[in-house]
Design a protein around this motif. Structure first.
Motif: not given
Length: 234
Positions: A177-205
């Motif tokens: 629903r965020l259209r062009g900004g759909y991945a902004d927060g997602f990307l910031y997390f992956i780039k800045n936090i030490n995380v092994k696996q990320v599972f997308p959610m809240h994508y409204w089917e």
């Protein structure tokens, strides 16, 4: 840890000692071991993140040790009758920016959401799990510039509190629903936090948004999992 995707933002995690269920809305559960304790987390009051029917469902499965961890913004009038103080299921009211020690070697840290309620960082002997709830950078192309800056600042301030921690599995919104900004927060997390696996959610089917992200950012293809492949065998 065995991770099962239920629906929307709902996940089931099984460890050797217990189960953790996050943000159940609807959907089927796999077979459960009734002798294991289960912790039910709800990040906030929105209907797509908290459905009290999860407690009825678990009781119908014969689960004997249930603990509810509910964000403070979920009013008591929306608790089922068998939650304390009147019932037998204990409840932890989760406030933001707080730490809780729970049974079965479970430690919980909460972050303030950029929408409602909290996000959960849960540590146990098998690893560390992060469930964002509605903590996200909620900027769409038509968000006014000042609001965009405020949202971005609030989101990054919250996520930055996780720096220095090692996270084994993170569940993060990837909202089309965020259209062009759909991945902004997602990307910031992956780039800045030490995380092994990320599972997308809240994508409204609309699971195709996962494939879109993995195609646009192939450098994260190993980190970002196809959540749909984690659905339960019923």
């Amino acid at each position: 840890m065995n991770i099962t995707y239920i629906f929307h933002s709902g996940f089931l995690i099984e460890t050797s000692e217990c189960y953790y269920i996050f943000d159940y809305w609807k959907g089927g559960l796999p077979a459960l071991d009734a002798s294991k304790p289960v912790f039910v987390f709800a990040s906030h009051c929105h209907a797509d993140h908290y459905n009290p029917e999860i407690f009825t469902l678990l009781r119908s499965r014969g689960m004997r040790q249930i603990t509810a961890v509910l964000a403070k913004d979920i009013p008591q009038k929306r608790w089922p009758a068998f939650l304390q103080p009147a019932g037998s299921i204990p409840v932890v009211k989760a406030r933001h920016s707080t730490e809780y020690d729970l049974p079965f070697h479970t430690r919980v840290q909460t972050l303030l959401s950029t929408d409602s309620g909290v996000a959960y960082l849960v540590s146990c002997p098998e690893g560390t799990i992060f469930h964002a709830g509605d903590l996200n950078e909620w900027n769409s192309p038509d968000t006014p510039e000042q609001e965009r800056r405020q949202m971005t600042g609030s989101y990054r301030a919250a996520v930055n509190k996780l720096k220095g921690k090692a996270i084994d599995a993170a569940f993060l919104p990837l909202d089309p629903r965020l259209r062009g900004g759909y991945a902004d927060g997602f990307l910031y997390f992956i780039k800045n936090i030490n995380v092994k696996q990320v599972f997308p959610m809240h994508y409204w089917e609309q699971p195709e948004i996962i494939g879109q992200f993995r195609a646009e950012f192939p450098q994260f293809k190993e980190t970002v999992k196809d959540t749909e492949q984690q659905r339960p065998v019923l």
